[in-house]
Write a protein that holds these residues in place. Structure first.
Motif, PDB file in Angstrom:
ATOM      1  N   ASP A 181       0.850  -1.180   0.000  1.00  0.00           N
ATOM      2  CA  ASP A 181       0.000   0.000   0.000  1.00  0.00           C
ATOM      3  C   ASP A 181       0.889   1.234   0.000  1.00  0.00           C
ATOM      4  O   ASP A 181       1.436   1.620   1.035  1.00  0.00           O
ATOM      5  CB  ASP A 181      -0.906  -0.020   1.230  1.00  0.00           C
TER       6      ASP A 181
ATOM      7  N   GLY B 285       0.093   4.202  -0.148  1.00  0.00           N
ATOM      8  CA  GLY B 285      -0.503   5.292   0.614  1.00  0.00           C
ATOM      9  C   GLY B 285      -0.250   5.180   2.104  1.00  0.00           C
ATOM     10  O   GLY B 285      -0.575   6.087   2.871  1.00  0.00           O
TER      11      GLY B 285
ATOM     12  N   LYS C  37       7.287  10.576  -1.211  1.00  0.00           N
ATOM     13  CA  LYS C  37       6.025  11.322  -1.252  1.00  0.00           C
ATOM     14  C   LYS C  37       5.786  11.923  -2.639  1.00  0.00           C
ATOM     15  O   LYS C  37       4.660  11.927  -3.135  1.00  0.00           O
ATOM     16  CB  LYS C  37       6.025  12.418  -0.190  1.00  0.00           C
TER      17      LYS C  37
ATOM     18  N   VAL D 135       4.686   9.104  -4.994  1.00  0.00           N
ATOM     19  CA  VAL D 135       3.290   8.727  -4.744  1.00  0.00           C
ATOM     20  C   VAL D 135       2.357   9.794  -5.309  1.00  0.00           C
ATOM     21  O   VAL D 135       1.343   9.478  -5.949  1.00  0.00           O
ATOM     22  CB  VAL D 135       3.042   8.493  -3.238  1.00  0.00           C
ATOM     23  N   ALA D 136       2.693  11.068  -5.119  1.00  0.00           N
ATOM     24  CA  ALA D 136       1.867  12.157  -5.659  1.00  0.00           C
ATOM     25  C   ALA D 136       1.807  12.062  -7.191  1.00  0.00           C
ATOM     26  O   ALA D 136       0.739  12.242  -7.793  1.00  0.00           O
ATOM     27  CB  ALA D 136       2.423  13.504  -5.230  1.00  0.00           C
TER      28      ALA D 136
ATOM     29  N   ARG E 295      -0.498   9.228  -8.128  1.00  0.00           N
ATOM     30  CA  ARG E 295      -1.903   9.618  -7.933  1.00  0.00           C
ATOM     31  C   ARG E 295      -2.388  10.502  -9.073  1.00  0.00           C
ATOM     32  O   ARG E 295      -3.528  10.378  -9.529  1.00  0.00           O
ATOM     33  CB  ARG E 295      -2.061  10.324  -6.593  1.00  0.00           C
ATOM     34  N   THR E 296      -1.539  11.405  -9.544  1.00  0.00           N
ATOM     35  CA  THR E 296      -1.891  12.269 -10.670  1.00  0.00           C
ATOM     36  C   THR E 296      -2.144  11.426 -11.915  1.00  0.00           C
ATOM     37  O   THR E 296      -3.112  11.650 -12.648  1.00  0.00           O
ATOM     38  CB  THR E 296      -0.773  13.301 -10.933  1.00  0.00           C
TER      39      THR E 296
ATOM     40  N   GLN F 292      -3.123   8.322 -11.991  1.00  0.00           N
ATOM     41  CA  GLN F 292      -4.384   7.604 -11.776  1.00  0.00           C
ATOM     42  C   GLN F 292      -5.577   8.520 -12.077  1.00  0.00           C
ATOM     43  O   GLN F 292      -6.526   8.106 -12.731  1.00  0.00           O
ATOM     44  CB  GLN F 292      -4.503   7.117 -10.335  1.00  0.00           C
ATOM     45  N   GLN F 293      -5.521   9.752 -11.603  1.00  0.00           N
ATOM     46  CA  GLN F 293      -6.627  10.684 -11.825  1.00  0.00           C
ATOM     47  C   GLN F 293      -6.793  10.981 -13.305  1.00  0.00           C
ATOM     48  O   GLN F 293      -7.914  11.043 -13.799  1.00  0.00           O
ATOM     49  CB  GLN F 293      -6.390  11.975 -11.041  1.00  0.00           C
TER      50      GLN F 293
ATOM     51  N   ARG G 215      -8.526   8.160 -15.129  1.00  0.00           N
ATOM     52  CA  ARG G 215      -9.957   8.047 -14.849  1.00  0.00           C
ATOM     53  C   ARG G 215     -10.789   9.005 -15.694  1.00  0.00           C
ATOM     54  O   ARG G 215     -11.985   8.828 -15.824  1.00  0.00           O
ATOM     55  CB  ARG G 215     -10.229   8.322 -13.374  1.00  0.00           C
TER      56      ARG G 215
END
Length: 124
Positions: free
Chosen positions: A84, A86, A109, A112-113, A116-117, A119-120, A123
């Motif tokens: 994980d 996160g 960090k 991970v950021a 996440r970008t 992933q967004q 979507r």
């Protein structure tokens, strides 16, 4: 150039938020001894090296630079099926290595950021 024994000890100590005095207490040595180990002015005796590996949850081979994996020898048996990213405690449990260098907390960090970008964006 790979990390020295001293750099690896210092990195683990800092990751565990230990002062040199606190680590010295844990290994039964003085702060001056720890400083000497971290600056490669002297090497810890084998019993202290084993104690450091136990405290840091790694192997003596990793501390000595004989392997690039900081996971203890029996870690393969305990390795998880998924990680994980996160979870803030992940850096306490694992070293994340990219191009032979361990990522520090800020680099992790940022990675991970970035993920996440991505992933967004996927979507949308």
């Amino acid at each position: 150039m790979s990390d020295t024994l001293g750099k690896r000890i210092r990195n683990f100590r800092k990751k565990r938020n230990l002062s040199q005095d606190e680590l010295a207490d844990l290994i039964g040595k003085t702060r001056s001894n720890v400083s000497s180990y971290e600056t490669d002015r002297s090497a810890p005796p084998s019993d202290v090296l084993a104690k450091l590996a136990e405290i840091f949850g790694t192997s003596t081979d990793y501390l000595l630079g004989k392997t690039q994996s900081s996971l203890p020898a029996d870690a393969k048996d305990r390795f998880v099926d998924s990680l994980d990213l996160g979870n803030d405690d992940m850096l306490e449990k694992f070293d994340l290595i990219l191009d032979g260098k361990v990522l520090d907390k800020e680099q992790f960090k940022m990675a991970v950021a970035f993920l996440r970008t991505l992933q967004q964006q996927a979507r949308k």
